[in-house]
Design a protein around this motif. Structure first.
Motif, PDB file in Angstrom:
ATOM      1  N   ASN A 119       1.123  -1.239   0.212  1.00  0.00           N
ATOM      2  CA  ASN A 119       0.185   0.009   0.041  1.00  0.00           C
ATOM      3  C   ASN A 119       1.123   1.150  -0.061  1.00  0.00           C
ATOM      4  O   ASN A 119       1.881   0.876   0.312  1.00  0.00           O
ATOM      5  CB  ASN A 119      -0.732   0.017   1.234  1.00  0.00           C
ATOM      6  N   ALA A 120       0.568   2.422  -0.269  1.00  0.00           N
ATOM      7  CA  ALA A 120       1.328   3.332  -0.315  1.00  0.00           C
ATOM      8  C   ALA A 120       1.667   3.692   0.690  1.00  0.00           C
ATOM      9  O   ALA A 120       3.038   4.027   0.306  1.00  0.00           O
ATOM     10  CB  ALA A 120      -0.142   5.036  -0.870  1.00  0.00           C
ATOM     11  N   THR A 121       1.033   3.498   1.937  1.00  0.00           N
ATOM     12  CA  THR A 121       1.691   3.870   3.390  1.00  0.00           C
ATOM     13  C   THR A 121       3.336   3.335   3.390  1.00  0.00           C
ATOM     14  O   THR A 121       4.373   3.935   3.841  1.00  0.00           O
ATOM     15  CB  THR A 121       1.243   3.943   4.762  1.00  0.00           C
ATOM     16  N   ARG A 135       2.238   8.121  12.021  1.00  0.00           N
ATOM     17  CA  ARG A 135       0.778   6.889  12.020  1.00  0.00           C
ATOM     18  C   ARG A 135      -0.023   6.959  10.858  1.00  0.00           C
ATOM     19  O   ARG A 135      -0.235   7.626   9.854  1.00  0.00           O
ATOM     20  CB  ARG A 135      -0.474   8.660  13.464  1.00  0.00           C
ATOM     21  N   VAL A 136      -0.533   5.695  11.219  1.00  0.00           N
ATOM     22  CA  VAL A 136      -1.449   4.891   9.619  1.00  0.00           C
ATOM     23  C   VAL A 136      -2.565   5.817  10.118  1.00  0.00           C
ATOM     24  O   VAL A 136      -3.163   5.691  10.889  1.00  0.00           O
ATOM     25  CB  VAL A 136      -1.127   3.218  10.264  1.00  0.00           C
ATOM     26  N   LEU A 171      -0.477 -10.979  10.992  1.00  0.00           N
ATOM     27  CA  LEU A 171      -0.253  -9.427  10.664  1.00  0.00           C
ATOM     28  C   LEU A 171      -0.184  -7.672   9.967  1.00  0.00           C
ATOM     29  O   LEU A 171      -0.130  -7.085   9.580  1.00  0.00           O
ATOM     30  CB  LEU A 171      -0.123  -8.651  12.303  1.00  0.00           C
ATOM     31  N   LEU A 172       1.899  -8.624   9.865  1.00  0.00           N
ATOM     32  CA  LEU A 172       2.671  -7.360   8.725  1.00  0.00           C
ATOM     33  C   LEU A 172       1.609  -7.641   7.322  1.00  0.00           C
ATOM     34  O   LEU A 172       1.668  -6.717   6.268  1.00  0.00           O
ATOM     35  CB  LEU A 172       3.534  -7.699   8.653  1.00  0.00           C
ATOM     36  N   ALA A 177      -0.818  -4.820   2.325  1.00  0.00           N
ATOM     37  CA  ALA A 177      -1.396  -5.600   1.855  1.00  0.00           C
ATOM     38  C   ALA A 177      -1.390  -4.173   0.614  1.00  0.00           C
ATOM     39  O   ALA A 177      -1.876  -3.121   1.113  1.00  0.00           O
ATOM     40  CB  ALA A 177      -2.255  -5.860   2.289  1.00  0.00           C
ATOM     41  N   PRO A 178      -1.901  -4.212  -0.417  1.00  0.00           N
ATOM     42  CA  PRO A 178      -1.870  -3.173  -1.681  1.00  0.00           C
ATOM     43  C   PRO A 178      -2.759  -2.070  -0.991  1.00  0.00           C
ATOM     44  O   PRO A 178      -4.162  -3.435  -1.027  1.00  0.00           O
ATOM     45  CB  PRO A 178      -2.152  -3.852  -3.042  1.00  0.00           C
TER      46      PRO A 178
END
Length: 301
Positions: A119-121, A135-136, A171-172, A177-178
């Motif tokens: 994913n972008a983050t 922070r997410v 969890l990771l 995930a995209p």
């Protein structure tokens, strides 16, 4: 490796487990009797995640220009040497959280896969070279549920360590995930309502509302609440409440020294056999094993 909080300053425990591939999982559950501020230098890892399940504290990283409050339900990503970090904790604030540090070899393999694999983050952290602590955005209820399950694992046994490693990797995988395709406004509203339902259960697990009352409070019909809750969090409403109670029961036995009967009553069970069965489903052992010391986590520092 485990470390008990000095009883002169508070109560609780921090457990750290390092696996053969270098993946490191830390679990913390403690309360400090007086307010305190700690400062420390941080070096690495290349990539890490911290999840706050209960409590809050003030966080500052001057070298990064960071000053923020870390609160329950937040997920933070970090990477590189953060320099001096300051954390300020209020008196009698109970802290529950976990951290996962990823070895550099695994991070390099991720980088080789390219930014589109994540994913972008996460991709922004992996492709950057500067230290980061961020922070997410948003809230992923399923991720928090997985973190809660990881908090309840027994790192003191071989099977427990395998379970811990498996949950950490799951969890990771969810965290990395995209990005999913954009969802409609209605779907986002329902997800927010389900997250609110989970927040209500976390706050009122000792005497949770009925499904009908919970549905009215969050503005969803009962059928969607039950189906949506399972889909978003991977468990039923009753299962989620039971898990919260068993996490608290283990803490009362291990950290507060309560008997099995005392712990059962404290978390709302009047029938000892029902309590033991529920405890076994969550922790994989009878509560009596913890009292006798058989199932306690190792206390080597």
């Amino acid at each position: 490796m485990g470390l008990d909080v000095d009883r002169a300053h508070g109560a609780g425990r921090i457990d750290i487990q390092r696996f053969r591939d270098g993946l490191t999982v830390g679990v913390a559950d403690y309360t400090m009797g007086a307010a305190r501020e700690d400062s420390y230098l941080t070096k690495g890892p290349s990539f890490g995640v911290s999840i706050m399940l209960r409590g809050r504290f003030e966080l500052a990283a001057p070298d990064l220009g960071l000053r923020d409050r870390v609160e329950s339900g937040q997920v933070w990503l970090r990477g590189g040497d953060l320099g001096l970090v300051r954390a300020r904790l209020a008196a009698r604030e109970r802290i529950q959280g976990l951290s996962i540090d990823v070895p550099s070899t695994m991070v390099e393999a991720w980088r080789e896969a390219g930014p589109r694999a994540f994913n972008a983050t996460v991709a922004g952290i992996l492709t950057g070279s500067d230290p980061v602590c961020t922070r997410v955005p948003g809230s992923d209820g399923r991720l928090l549920t997985m973190a809660g399950a990881l908090m309840g694992t027994d790192m003191g046994s071989p099977c427990g360590r395998l379970h811990t490693e498996s949950l950490a990797l799951d969890l990771l995988a969810r965290l990395l995930a995209p990005d999913a395709s954009p969802t409609g406004r209605c779907c986002r509203r329902k997800h927010a309502a389900l997250d609110e339902a989970m927040d209500i259960l976390r706050a009122e697990w000792i005497d949770p509302p009925t499904i009908a009352r919970l549905a009215r409070r969050i503005g969803l019909n009962e059928c969607y609440l039950k189906a949506g809750f399972r889909d978003r969090f991977g468990t039923t409403i009753a299962g989620s409440v039971r898990h919260m109670r068993m996490i608290e029961a283990r803490r009362l036995i291990e950290q507060e020294g309560q008997s099995v009967q005392q712990a059962a009553l404290s978390v709302g069970f009047s029938n000892p056999s029902h309590f033991s069965a529920a405890f076994r489903r969550v922790h994989g052992c009878n509560p009596s094993h913890l009292v006798s010391g058989v199932g306690r986590r190792p206390r080597d520092a």
